[in-house]
Design an enzyme around this catalytic site. Structure first.
Site, short mmCIF file in Angstrom:
data_model
loop_
_atom_site.label_atom_id
_atom_site.label_comp_id
_atom_site.label_asym_id
_atom_site.label_seq_id
_atom_site.Cartn_x
_atom_site.Cartn_y
_atom_site.Cartn_z
N GLY A 16 -54.66 -60.01 -35.89
CA GLY A 16 -54.42 -58.77 -36.61
C GLY A 16 -53.01 -58.24 -36.65
O GLY A 16 -52.75 -57.68 -37.93
N ASP A 17 -52.30 -58.24 -35.78
CA ASP A 17 -51.02 -58.19 -35.57
C ASP A 17 -50.05 -59.24 -36.79
O ASP A 17 -49.25 -58.62 -37.43
CB ASP A 17 -50.33 -58.35 -34.55
CG ASP A 17 -50.84 -57.54 -33.41
OD1 ASP A 17 -51.51 -56.22 -33.63
OD2 ASP A 17 -51.22 -58.01 -32.30
#
Length: 306
Positions: free
Chosen positions: A250-251
């Protein structure tokens, strides 16, 4: 310039254990120690994508010193507030077919520490991007992100927020340019089941009505969907490949979006690069390389053209 803020950094100890048995002595197949925390992960991928950035936040003790040493070694610029007491946490990620995590406790911060960070943020200039990402340490209230935004509300910044529950909701009054919840975080916010893509899009629009300008929802194996402030909806399934690591995907998606958008403010380009960056992370034992990301971006372009 992009500034990332990680309030509760960690050392990520990633260890692979084949056929782990509880109550027995187990031996690791391989291990890796990396600086972690969502904002730091974003900074790493921004650096991989050759985007200048500065990592801010709090570090403490011998683990904080090691986080800084490893970031220096990797060429990641940082300017952390040094806590007077406590040690930055150690997070254990164990891989045995599935991933299991143990998150360390970490230090307790004070109002003095928060004030020091807010003073640092006064260096930001109009047009800069501020990324507030991840969990917060002990001693922090669930208004800490909104308190930080209040300290810079006189500046014209691109505000990016990737946080859970009240931490996220309390920032919406500042109309962040982008928020990036995952599916479970949306479910937790609205206390409702999600049956299909229409539900996801409706909840994303609800978050826009609450103040968010653009909403990027990461869906894990199902890809992602972007709902823009001008009403466009972009969605794509996850790219094909063997998944080795979901930590930080997600990052990576967020970093890819920021770099793609920085180039010419094109939402489609930003969304595509976000997917490629997330997939490169998933298909790699650690973090994907620039070449990995660009190769996947080319594949994505070809898929769309077909």
């Amino acid at each position: 310039m992009i500034y990332t803020v990680t309030l509760n950094p960690c050392l990520d100890y990633l260890v692979a254990v084949h056929n782990f048995q509880s109550g027995r002595v187990n031996r690791a197949g391989y291990e890796r120690i990396m600086p972690g925390g969502k904002g730091i992960n974003v900074s790493y991928v921004l650096n991989i994508l050759k985007q200048d950035n500065l990592a801010l936040g709090f570090v403490g003790g011998f683990t904080g010193a090691e986080i800084e040493r490893l970031m220096d070694k990797d060429g990641i610029r940082h300017d952390f507030v040094h806590l007077k007491h406590g040690n930055s946490r150690i997070d254990v990620q164990m891989l045995d077919g599935i991933e299991s995590s143990i998150h360390g406790v970490g230090p307790c911060i004070t109002q003095e520490d928060i004030d020091a960070l807010c003073d640092q943020l006064q260096q930001l200039q109009d047009g800069d991007t501020l990324v507030l990402s991840g969990a917060v340490p002990r001693g922090a209230r669930d208004t800490i992100y909104s308190d930080i935004l209040r300290s810079v509300e006189h500046k014209d910044l691109y505000i990016i927020v990737d946080a859970k529950g009240p931490l996220l909701l309390n920032t919406l009054k500042y109309k962040p340019f982008l928020i990036k919840p995952n599916l479970q975080e949306m479910i937790d916010i609205f206390y409702l089941d999600v049956e299909n893509m229409d539900d996801i899009i409706r909840y994303a629009k609800n978050l826009q009505n609450m103040g968010a300008r653009n909403v990027l929802v990461s869906l894990g194996a199902d890809g992602a969907v972007l709902v823009t402030e001008t009403g466009e909806i972009y969605r794509h399934s996850a790219m094909s490949g063997k998944v080795h690591n979901t930590v930080g995907c997600g990052d990576s998606m967020l970093a890819g979006f920021l770099v793609g958008y920085q180039q010419n403010h094109d939402m489609v380009q930003a969304f595509q690069l976000s997917l490629a960056a997330a997939s490169a992370n998933a298909f790699h034992d650690g973090r994907g390389t620039y070449e990995d990301i660009m190769d996947l971006l080319d594949i994505l372009h070809r898929e769309i053209e077909e």
